[in-house]
Design a protein around this motif. Structure first.
Motif, PDB file in Angstrom:
ATOM      1  N   LEU A   8       2.505   3.188  -4.515  1.00 49.37           N
ATOM      2  CA  LEU A   8       1.608   3.058  -5.879  1.00 49.37           C
ATOM      3  C   LEU A   8       1.844   1.688  -6.337  1.00 49.37           C
ATOM      4  O   LEU A   8       0.808   0.822  -6.694  1.00 49.37           O
ATOM      5  CB  LEU A   8       1.953   4.131  -6.993  1.00 49.37           C
ATOM      6  CG  LEU A   8       1.537   5.437  -6.678  1.00 49.37           C
ATOM      7  CD1 LEU A   8       1.810   6.111  -7.765  1.00 49.37           C
ATOM      8  CD2 LEU A   8       0.079   5.626  -6.225  1.00 49.37           C
ATOM      9  N   LEU A  11       0.226  -0.622  -3.754  1.00 44.92           N
ATOM     10  CA  LEU A  11      -1.199  -0.620  -3.853  1.00 44.92           C
ATOM     11  C   LEU A  11      -1.605  -1.853  -4.988  1.00 44.92           C
ATOM     12  O   LEU A  11      -2.832  -2.300  -4.627  1.00 44.92           O
ATOM     13  CB  LEU A  11      -1.572   0.667  -4.183  1.00 44.92           C
ATOM     14  CG  LEU A  11      -3.277   0.777  -4.446  1.00 44.92           C
ATOM     15  CD1 LEU A  11      -4.160   0.687  -3.361  1.00 44.92           C
ATOM     16  CD2 LEU A  11      -3.444   2.297  -4.985  1.00 44.92           C
ATOM     17  N   THR A  12      -0.924  -1.784  -5.866  1.00 45.37           N
ATOM     18  CA  THR A  12      -1.350  -2.727  -7.064  1.00 45.37           C
ATOM     19  C   THR A  12      -1.495  -4.349  -6.369  1.00 45.37           C
ATOM     20  O   THR A  12      -2.179  -4.900  -6.621  1.00 45.37           O
ATOM     21  CB  THR A  12      -0.548  -2.681  -8.280  1.00 45.37           C
ATOM     22  OG1 THR A  12      -0.446  -1.441  -8.644  1.00 45.37           O
ATOM     23  CG2 THR A  12      -0.900  -3.602  -9.325  1.00 45.37           C
ATOM     24  N   LEU A  81      -2.231   9.064   0.789  1.00 41.48           N
ATOM     25  CA  LEU A  81      -2.604   7.761   0.582  1.00 41.48           C
ATOM     26  C   LEU A  81      -2.277   6.471   1.626  1.00 41.48           C
ATOM     27  O   LEU A  81      -2.998   5.608   1.783  1.00 41.48           O
ATOM     28  CB  LEU A  81      -1.758   7.300  -0.864  1.00 41.48           C
ATOM     29  CG  LEU A  81      -2.289   7.633  -2.057  1.00 41.48           C
ATOM     30  CD1 LEU A  81      -1.224   7.370  -3.067  1.00 41.48           C
ATOM     31  CD2 LEU A  81      -3.721   7.355  -2.379  1.00 41.48           C
ATOM     32  N   SER A  82      -1.548   7.078   2.561  1.00 45.31           N
ATOM     33  CA  SER A  82      -0.939   6.375   3.662  1.00 45.31           C
ATOM     34  C   SER A  82      -1.689   6.679   4.847  1.00 45.31           C
ATOM     35  O   SER A  82      -1.342   5.862   6.029  1.00 45.31           O
ATOM     36  CB  SER A  82       0.454   6.107   3.974  1.00 45.31           C
ATOM     37  OG  SER A  82       1.027   7.216   3.972  1.00 45.31           O
ATOM     38  N   THR A 115     -11.635   0.454  -2.876  1.00 43.90           N
ATOM     39  CA  THR A 115     -10.681   0.758  -1.898  1.00 43.90           C
ATOM     40  C   THR A 115     -11.463   0.491  -0.330  1.00 43.90           C
ATOM     41  O   THR A 115     -10.486   0.126   0.424  1.00 43.90           O
ATOM     42  CB  THR A 115     -10.230   2.235  -1.827  1.00 43.90           C
ATOM     43  OG1 THR A 115     -11.412   2.919  -1.439  1.00 43.90           O
ATOM     44  CG2 THR A 115      -9.282   2.266  -2.927  1.00 43.90           C
ATOM     45  N   LEU A 118     -10.202  -2.654   0.914  1.00 40.96           N
ATOM     46  CA  LEU A 118      -8.801  -2.678   1.515  1.00 40.96           C
ATOM     47  C   LEU A 118      -9.053  -2.004   3.029  1.00 40.96           C
ATOM     48  O   LEU A 118      -8.264  -2.601   3.809  1.00 40.96           O
ATOM     49  CB  LEU A 118      -7.908  -1.849   0.779  1.00 40.96           C
ATOM     50  CG  LEU A 118      -7.537  -2.151  -0.551  1.00 40.96           C
ATOM     51  CD1 LEU A 118      -6.587  -1.201  -1.291  1.00 40.96           C
ATOM     52  CD2 LEU A 118      -6.907  -3.439  -0.745  1.00 40.96           C
TER      53      LEU A 118
END
Length: 126
Positions: A8, A11-12, A81-82, A115, A118
């Protein structure tokens, strides 16, 4: 748990770098004001604030996020998330109730758009 917290935080940093280096992403967040959080059912998480064309985050939860993504536990959160195929992982997690999203779904969709910037970098091998 530590891997989830680290992810997390990372991610920032990744979003900050993308906003700084990608004019399209910078334009996407320009003028946006949003506070959201990602957490586990146990209440471990991080909240994120997008304001004035920048993103910041802090450990812990906030009282009034516009939306919350709650993962069953830290291991599930990290895995989702990964995942290499993020969209499929998210949809599967929602179906299996390993992820519950509450709040303003318009803002959730906006975040999904963020996202994508990304994902675009990943596809280019950056």
């Amino acid at each position: 748990m530590l891997k989830f917290k680290l992810l997390l935080w990372a991610l920032t940093k990744l979003l900050q770098r993308t906003i700084k280096n990608n004019p399209g992403c910078a334009n996407y967040v320009k003028g946006k004001e949003l506070t959201f959080q990602m957490q586990t059912l146990a209440g471990v998480g991080r909240h994120f604030t997008i304001k004035n064309g920048a993103i910041k985050s802090a450990s812990g939860l906030t009282k009034s996020p516009q939306f919350t993504m709650t993962f069953r536990d830290a291991a599930k959160g990290f895995a989702i998330l990964s995942a290499k195929d993020g969209k499929e992982a998210f949809l599967g997690a929602l179906r299996d109730e390993d992820l519950v999203i509450k709040g303003d779904f318009v803002e959730v969709m906006w975040f999904q758009g963020l996202t994508e910037y990304l994902q675009h970098k990943k596809q280019q091998g950056i």
